[in-house]
Design a protein around this motif. Structure first.
Motif, short mmCIF file in Angstrom:
data_model
loop_
_atom_site.label_atom_id
_atom_site.label_comp_id
_atom_site.label_asym_id
_atom_site.label_seq_id
_atom_site.Cartn_x
_atom_site.Cartn_y
_atom_site.Cartn_z
N SER A 2 47.60 42.44 49.54
CA SER A 2 47.06 41.09 49.60
C SER A 2 46.13 40.96 50.78
CB SER A 2 48.19 40.06 49.72
OG SER A 2 49.02 40.16 48.59
N LEU A 254 34.10 36.39 39.25
CA LEU A 254 34.93 37.50 39.72
C LEU A 254 34.79 38.71 38.79
CD1 LEU A 254 38.18 35.60 40.79
CD2 LEU A 254 36.53 36.71 42.30
N ILE A 260 35.35 45.05 40.43
CA ILE A 260 36.55 44.49 39.80
C ILE A 260 36.64 45.00 38.36
CG2 ILE A 260 37.68 42.37 39.03
CD1 ILE A 260 36.57 40.94 41.41
N VAL A 263 40.36 40.74 35.91
CA VAL A 263 40.99 39.62 36.61
C VAL A 263 42.31 39.35 35.91
CG1 VAL A 263 40.79 37.21 37.33
CG2 VAL A 263 38.74 38.66 37.21
N ALA A 280 43.50 34.74 43.32
CA ALA A 280 43.27 35.59 42.15
C ALA A 280 43.96 36.93 42.32
CB ALA A 280 41.76 35.79 41.93
N ARG A 281 44.54 37.40 41.23
CA ARG A 281 45.11 38.74 41.20
C ARG A 281 44.14 39.62 40.42
NH1 ARG A 281 49.77 37.72 38.90
NH2 ARG A 281 50.70 37.20 40.90
N ILE A 282 43.55 40.59 41.11
CA ILE A 282 42.49 41.39 40.51
C ILE A 282 42.84 42.87 40.53
CG2 ILE A 282 40.67 39.73 41.06
CD1 ILE A 282 39.92 41.44 43.46
N SER A 297 36.76 43.36 49.20
CA SER A 297 37.42 42.06 49.07
C SER A 297 36.74 41.00 49.93
CB SER A 297 38.90 42.18 49.46
OG SER A 297 39.03 42.54 50.81
N LYS A 301 34.83 37.57 48.46
CA LYS A 301 35.16 36.22 48.92
C LYS A 301 33.92 35.47 49.38
CE LYS A 301 39.75 37.53 50.59
NZ LYS A 301 40.56 37.77 51.78
N LEU A 316 42.77 36.92 47.61
CA LEU A 316 42.69 37.96 46.59
C LEU A 316 43.90 38.88 46.72
CD1 LEU A 316 38.90 38.95 46.77
CD2 LEU A 316 40.00 37.32 45.21
N ASP A 317 44.58 39.09 45.60
CA ASP A 317 45.70 40.01 45.56
C ASP A 317 45.25 41.24 44.78
OD1 ASP A 317 48.19 41.18 45.65
OD2 ASP A 317 48.96 40.07 43.92
N ILE A 318 45.10 42.37 45.48
CA ILE A 318 44.62 43.60 44.86
C ILE A 318 45.79 44.33 44.23
CG2 ILE A 318 43.24 45.68 45.19
CD1 ILE A 318 41.82 43.06 45.93
#
Length: 346
Positions: A2, A254, A260, A263, A280-282, A297, A301, A316-318
């Motif tokens: 994250s 996104l 990415i 998403v 967002a979880r990407i 990231s 943003k 953003l949650d990678i």
């Protein structure tokens, strides 16, 4: 993995300054609109109260209660405009934008308690006990209501003018303060019209039932408006997502980023009139190490913040593992007993 939100210093200061100046100008216009409504309601409330006592008119007294409730609500809205613009601090890291929704909720409660309940009570009392009005009382009451109609109409026109100046439609009414003033003034014009009709029919027929029914109708109308305003404020206080169109736009922006892959999830919440939190979880494309992931990231943003000005905090949650970690996992899997054919044991 994250990330924290983008560093505000890496945003474009000129863009942020322009947005803040625009928001300040809009607030000043809304404040003028609220002051116009407050001045009109204070004068009208006094005139209606005196006229209602002189004429003995339940409909006129109901309208006086309506104007008193509106005046108190305008004070709430002025407090909302001032307090909601306070900067974020340690106790409130997301700012005070939701103050606007809180004070709008109090305004809705005020409309219901001071306006709707009193108006219905006045109508029921008139039906039970009757109301005697003299010809002089009728004249005084109708004159007061006519003046009130002009004043309320002027305040409504001012509010509608601001709505048109801000583009019209639902976007212009996102501001709960402006939305409440429009609802109050529109309801006031309709309420005064009902009071005039009820008093005129009472004068013509000599039956108080007409004026009592007008008073009850005003109360029901105020109750409905209070319910709608309160429901909107509640939804925004407990956490309301942005419009589907804006959410789709954010998701598309996104997804269009070359780094990415997909998403997986998108969450939004309005934190104020012009501030939205985005989480967002990407899933990133494979082959990037940890340092590259951090750079990507941050760039995403900043790009999203420029494209959608109302986004405040972006998280953003990678979900994808960096390439080095994938290699390590692959090596461990290759050396495992299942891969080598060895039997594991204690």
């Amino acid at each position: 993995m994250s990330d924290k939100a983008a560093d505000p210093e890496k945003d474009h200061p000129s863009d942020r300054t322009t947005d803040q100046e625009s928001d300040g100008a809009t607030d000043r216009k809304t404040r003028v609109t609220v002051f116009v409504a407050l001045a009109a309601n204070l004068v009208i409330a006094a005139a209606k109260a005196v006229g209602g006592l002189v004429a003995g008119s339940p409909a006129l007294l109901s309208e006086a209660a309506h104007s008193v409730a509106d005046s108190l609500n305008e004070v709430f809205l002025l407090a909302a405009l001032r307090r909601s613009r306070r900067p974020a601090d340690r106790r409130h890291p997301f700012g005070y934008g939701k103050e606007r929704f809180f004070w709008s909720l109090l305004a809705a409660v005020g409309i219901f308690v001071m306006g709707a309940c009193f108006s219905v009570f006045q109508g029921i009392e008139a039906l039970r006990n009757g109301a005697e009005e003299t010809s002089t009382g009728y004249v005084v009451g109708l004159i007061v209501l006519a003046v009130a109609l002009v004043a309320e109409g002027t305040s409504l026109l001012r509010a509608l003018h601001q709505v048109r100046a801000q583009g019209g439609g639902t976007d212009a009414l996102r501001d709960p303060a402006l939305r409440t003033v429009v609802a109050e003034d529109g309801t006031a014009v309709l309420g005064v019209t009902l009071a005039i009709i009820g008093m005129a029919l009472h004068m013509i027929t000599g039956q108080v039932v007409w004026e009592a029914c007008a008073s009850i109708a005003i109360g029901v109308l105020l109750g409905y408006v209070a319910y709608r305003l309160g429901r909107d404020a509640r939804d925004q206080l407990i956490g309301e997502a942005v419009d589907p169109e804006l959410a789709d736009r954010i998701r598309s922006l996104l997804a269009a980023e070359p780094e990415i892959d997909s998403v997986e999830a998108l969450f939004t919440m309005r934190m104020g009139l012009d501030s939205t939190m985005v989480a967002a979880r990407i899933d990133l494309v494979p082959g990037m190490d940890s340092e590259r992931v951090e750079e990507v990231s941050m760039r995403i943003k900043e790009s999203l913040g420029r494209a959608v000005s109302e986004t405040g905090e972006i998280f953003l949650d990678i979900t994808d593992r960096p390439a080095q970690e994938e290699d390590l996992v692959a090596e461990e899997a290759a050396e495992s007993p299942a891969a080598t054919g060895e039997r594991g044991g204690a």
